[in-house]
Design a protein around this motif. Structure first.
Motif, PDB file in Angstrom:
ATOM      1  N   GLY A  70     -26.046 -29.786   8.567  1.00 32.44           N
ATOM      2  CA  GLY A  70     -26.143 -28.492   9.226  1.00 32.44           C
ATOM      3  C   GLY A  70     -25.663 -27.309   8.415  1.00 32.44           C
ATOM      4  N   TYR A  71     -25.567 -27.452   7.087  1.00 33.83           N
ATOM      5  CA  TYR A  71     -25.031 -26.367   6.265  1.00 33.83           C
ATOM      6  C   TYR A  71     -26.107 -25.466   5.669  1.00 33.83           C
ATOM      7  CZ  TYR A  71     -20.673 -28.991   6.472  1.00 33.83           C
ATOM      8  OH  TYR A  71     -19.556 -29.660   6.911  1.00 33.83           O
ATOM      9  N   PHE A  72     -27.377 -25.895   5.721  1.00 34.73           N
ATOM     10  CA  PHE A  72     -28.424 -25.114   5.072  1.00 34.73           C
ATOM     11  C   PHE A  72     -28.709 -23.827   5.836  1.00 34.73           C
ATOM     12  CE2 PHE A  72     -32.980 -24.049   4.709  1.00 34.73           C
ATOM     13  CZ  PHE A  72     -32.995 -23.692   3.374  1.00 34.73           C
ATOM     14  N   SER A  73     -28.973 -22.738   5.097  1.00 36.04           N
ATOM     15  CA  SER A  73     -29.288 -21.443   5.700  1.00 36.04           C
ATOM     16  C   SER A  73     -30.537 -20.866   5.044  1.00 36.04           C
ATOM     17  CB  SER A  73     -28.112 -20.469   5.519  1.00 36.04           C
ATOM     18  OG  SER A  73     -28.467 -19.164   5.960  1.00 36.04           O
ATOM     19  N   TRP A  74     -31.637 -20.844   5.760  1.00 37.47           N
ATOM     20  CA  TRP A  74     -32.872 -20.270   5.237  1.00 37.47           C
ATOM     21  C   TRP A  74     -32.747 -18.776   4.964  1.00 37.47           C
ATOM     22  CZ3 TRP A  74     -36.969 -20.868   2.600  1.00 37.47           C
ATOM     23  CH2 TRP A  74     -38.043 -19.990   2.715  1.00 37.47           C
ATOM     24  N   PRO A  75     -32.095 -17.968   5.832  1.00 34.38           N
ATOM     25  CA  PRO A  75     -31.965 -16.533   5.525  1.00 34.38           C
ATOM     26  C   PRO A  75     -31.255 -16.260   4.201  1.00 34.38           C
ATOM     27  CG  PRO A  75     -31.453 -16.933   7.825  1.00 34.38           C
ATOM     28  CD  PRO A  75     -31.569 -18.285   7.177  1.00 34.38           C
ATOM     29  N   PHE A  80     -33.809 -15.233  -2.573  1.00 36.17           N
ATOM     30  CA  PHE A  80     -33.723 -15.765  -3.931  1.00 36.17           C
ATOM     31  C   PHE A  80     -35.025 -16.455  -4.345  1.00 36.17           C
ATOM     32  CE2 PHE A  80     -29.241 -15.541  -2.678  1.00 36.17           C
ATOM     33  CZ  PHE A  80     -28.701 -14.891  -3.776  1.00 36.17           C
ATOM     34  N   LEU A  81     -35.714 -17.064  -3.382  1.00 39.76           N
ATOM     35  CA  LEU A  81     -36.949 -17.778  -3.689  1.00 39.76           C
ATOM     36  C   LEU A  81     -38.129 -16.844  -3.936  1.00 39.76           C
ATOM     37  CD1 LEU A  81     -37.112 -20.898  -1.340  1.00 39.76           C
ATOM     38  CD2 LEU A  81     -36.587 -20.817  -3.778  1.00 39.76           C
ATOM     39  N   PRO A 131     -27.166  -8.753   0.343  1.00 36.17           N
ATOM     40  CA  PRO A 131     -28.111  -7.658   0.074  1.00 36.17           C
ATOM     41  C   PRO A 131     -29.418  -8.207  -0.461  1.00 36.17           C
ATOM     42  CG  PRO A 131     -26.477  -7.781  -1.679  1.00 36.17           C
ATOM     43  CD  PRO A 131     -26.092  -8.818  -0.658  1.00 36.17           C
ATOM     44  N   CYS A 132     -30.526  -7.786   0.106  1.00 38.76           N
ATOM     45  CA  CYS A 132     -31.816  -8.389  -0.180  1.00 38.76           C
ATOM     46  C   CYS A 132     -32.288  -8.128  -1.613  1.00 38.76           C
ATOM     47  CB  CYS A 132     -32.861  -7.876   0.809  1.00 38.76           C
ATOM     48  SG  CYS A 132     -34.488  -8.639   0.601  1.00 38.76           S
ATOM     49  N   ILE A 133     -32.290  -6.860  -2.038  1.00 40.06           N
ATOM     50  CA  ILE A 133     -32.857  -6.521  -3.347  1.00 40.06           C
ATOM     51  C   ILE A 133     -32.085  -7.171  -4.491  1.00 40.06           C
ATOM     52  CG2 ILE A 133     -33.328  -4.640  -4.953  1.00 40.06           C
ATOM     53  CD1 ILE A 133     -34.084  -2.903  -2.590  1.00 40.06           C
ATOM     54  N   PRO A 134     -30.739  -7.085  -4.531  1.00 38.11           N
ATOM     55  CA  PRO A 134     -30.019  -7.789  -5.600  1.00 38.11           C
ATOM     56  C   PRO A 134     -30.271  -9.295  -5.589  1.00 38.11           C
ATOM     57  CG  PRO A 134     -28.585  -6.178  -4.572  1.00 38.11           C
ATOM     58  CD  PRO A 134     -29.818  -6.242  -3.736  1.00 38.11           C
ATOM     59  N   ALA A 135     -30.424  -9.875  -4.389  1.00 41.08           N
ATOM     60  CA  ALA A 135     -30.690 -11.318  -4.294  1.00 41.08           C
ATOM     61  C   ALA A 135     -32.064 -11.652  -4.867  1.00 41.08           C
ATOM     62  CB  ALA A 135     -30.599 -11.778  -2.848  1.00 41.08           C
ATOM     63  N   PRO A 159     -22.236 -20.307  -8.158  1.00 45.43           N
ATOM     64  CA  PRO A 159     -21.118 -19.409  -8.487  1.00 45.43           C
ATOM     65  C   PRO A 159     -21.379 -17.965  -8.078  1.00 45.43           C
ATOM     66  CG  PRO A 159     -21.579 -20.866 -10.329  1.00 45.43           C
ATOM     67  CD  PRO A 159     -22.703 -21.044  -9.337  1.00 45.43           C
ATOM     68  N   LEU A 160     -22.647 -17.521  -8.188  1.00 48.51           N
ATOM     69  CA  LEU A 160     -22.985 -16.159  -7.776  1.00 48.51           C
ATOM     70  C   LEU A 160     -22.758 -15.973  -6.277  1.00 48.51           C
ATOM     71  CD1 LEU A 160     -24.257 -13.373  -8.384  1.00 48.51           C
ATOM     72  CD2 LEU A 160     -26.492 -14.412  -7.914  1.00 48.51           C
ATOM     73  N   LEU A 161     -23.226 -16.929  -5.478  1.00 53.72           N
ATOM     74  CA  LEU A 161     -23.044 -16.846  -4.026  1.00 53.72           C
ATOM     75  C   LEU A 161     -21.570 -16.795  -3.649  1.00 53.72           C
ATOM     76  CD1 LEU A 161     -25.728 -19.433  -2.839  1.00 53.72           C
ATOM     77  CD2 LEU A 161     -25.826 -16.952  -2.536  1.00 53.72           C
ATOM     78  N   LEU A 162     -20.770 -17.610  -4.308  1.00 52.64           N
ATOM     79  CA  LEU A 162     -19.348 -17.680  -3.977  1.00 52.64           C
ATOM     80  C   LEU A 162     -18.580 -16.489  -4.539  1.00 52.64           C
ATOM     81  CD1 LEU A 162     -18.765 -21.505  -4.528  1.00 52.64           C
ATOM     82  CD2 LEU A 162     -19.060 -20.286  -2.368  1.00 52.64           C
ATOM     83  N   TYR A 163     -18.922 -16.062  -5.764  1.00 60.32           N
ATOM     84  CA  TYR A 163     -18.227 -14.929  -6.377  1.00 60.32           C
ATOM     85  C   TYR A 163     -18.449 -13.653  -5.563  1.00 60.32           C
ATOM     86  CZ  TYR A 163     -16.874 -11.408  -9.824  1.00 60.32           C
ATOM     87  OH  TYR A 163     -16.277 -10.349 -10.455  1.00 60.32           O
ATOM     88  N   CYS A 164     -19.674 -13.491  -5.051  1.00 53.72           N
ATOM     89  CA  CYS A 164     -19.999 -12.298  -4.264  1.00 53.72           C
ATOM     90  C   CYS A 164     -19.651 -12.450  -2.791  1.00 53.72           C
ATOM     91  CB  CYS A 164     -21.481 -11.966  -4.409  1.00 53.72           C
ATOM     92  SG  CYS A 164     -21.989 -11.522  -6.076  1.00 53.72           S
ATOM     93  N   ASN A 165     -19.131 -13.633  -2.404  1.00 53.61           N
ATOM     94  CA  ASN A 165     -18.766 -13.907  -1.003  1.00 53.61           C
ATOM     95  C   ASN A 165     -19.962 -13.767  -0.061  1.00 53.61           C
ATOM     96  OD1 ASN A 165     -16.070 -14.385  -1.670  1.00 53.61           O
ATOM     97  ND2 ASN A 165     -15.491 -12.248  -1.379  1.00 53.61           N
ATOM     98  N   TRP A 166     -21.133 -14.221  -0.528  1.00 53.95           N
ATOM     99  CA  TRP A 166     -22.332 -14.131   0.289  1.00 53.95           C
ATOM    100  C   TRP A 166     -22.494 -15.316   1.229  1.00 53.95           C
ATOM    101  CZ3 TRP A 166     -25.847 -12.426  -4.355  1.00 53.95           C
ATOM    102  CH2 TRP A 166     -25.668 -11.049  -4.566  1.00 53.95           C
ATOM    103  N   THR A 167     -21.713 -16.364   1.044  1.00 54.32           N
ATOM    104  CA  THR A 167     -21.815 -17.522   1.921  1.00 54.32           C
ATOM    105  C   THR A 167     -20.592 -18.404   1.757  1.00 54.32           C
ATOM    106  OG1 THR A 167     -23.251 -19.358   2.570  1.00 54.32           O
ATOM    107  CG2 THR A 167     -23.018 -18.956   0.227  1.00 54.32           C
ATOM    108  N   SER A 168     -20.466 -19.405   2.621  1.00 54.77           N
ATOM    109  CA  SER A 168     -19.359 -20.352   2.524  1.00 54.77           C
ATOM    110  C   SER A 168     -19.635 -21.372   1.430  1.00 54.77           C
ATOM    111  CB  SER A 168     -19.170 -21.077   3.859  1.00 54.77           C
ATOM    112  OG  SER A 168     -20.281 -21.910   4.119  1.00 54.77           O
TER     113      SER A 168
END
Length: 247
Positions: A70-75, A80-81, A131-135, A159-168
């Protein structure tokens, strides 16, 4: 390059070990596979497609495990895709000269290895909106690099997701696993449209990597010390990166 039996056993055991470590932290292992192949002296034209094949197989196992939990997040994954799919396919189609390939790959391995020594494990970040555009831009760059080098991009995305605090931490692992699967498949498709040199022992490599990935995905986060895993992975990446840059 054809491996003699003792070297083949050692190589497959190393692949399985790397897969266990990577899968335990939600990664497929491409950068580790690339590092191992570089240390064993594989040619660039063999490293890239082999790493992509192994990455597709292992990432599917890791993604399934984290998705079921249950950890996956499509949003989180979607922006990124958007750009990474075409750029990964383009990167897979392109072939860098051996010297440039080694330099680019070496720098990426060093950049991917350093955060494993610096990050603090066991700490959940305070998540901020993505943020959508940087992603989208980041996804495009990571996709291109993953296609060019045979890395799935997970060691750059997580590392990018965690460094920017965009997700757990666990969501970053789940998102990275699916990102790796899609981008590795696209890069492999692009690469196979030209010419690809796959080793004769690929089936043994795949078996070792998938078994290691399954073990790591099932047991890693619960039974292995995460801090030690990160340090070992960082050491593997940085040793291989230094070898490629300076040798």
């Amino acid at each position: 390059m054809e491996l003699v039996p003792p070297t083949l056993v050692l190589f497959c055991a190393t692949l399985a070990f790397v897969a266990v470590l990577y899968a335990s932290v939600g990664q497929a292992g491409a950068s580790g596979f690339v590092a191992v192949m570089a240390l064993f002296g594989f040619a660039p034209e063999v490293i890239k497609p082999t790493a992509l094949v192994l990455n597709v197989l292992v990432s599917s196992v890791v993604a399934l495990r984290f998705g079921r939990a249950g950890y996956f997040s499509w949003p989180v994954l979607r922006p990124f895709l958007i750009a990474s799919i075409p750029t990964a396919c383009l990167g897979g189609y392109l072939t860098l000269p051996a010297g440039v390939f080694n330099l680019v790959l070496g720098v990426l391995l060093l950049a991917a290895g350093l955060p494993f020594f610096m990050r603090k494990t066991g700490h959940e970040p305070h998540v901020v909106p993505l943020p959508c555009i940087p992603a989208v831009l980041a996804g495009g760059v990571i996709g291109l690099l993953s296609g060019l080098t045979g890395m799935g991009g997970g060691v750059l995305l997580a590392p990018l997701l965690l460094y920017c605090n965009w997700t757990s931490i666990r969501t970053a692992a789940a998102v990275s696993a699916v990102f790796i699967f899609v981008n590795s498949a696209m890069a492999l498709l692009g690469h196979l449209t030209i010419a690809g040199q796959l080793p004769a022992e690929l089936s043994w490599f795949a078996l070792a990597a998938v078994l290691g990935g399954a073990i790591g995905a099932q047991l890693g986060n619960r039974h292995l010390p995460v801090g030690i895993i990160y340090r070992v992975l960082g050491a593997i990446l940085m040793i291989a990166g230094l070898k490629l840059v300076w040798v």
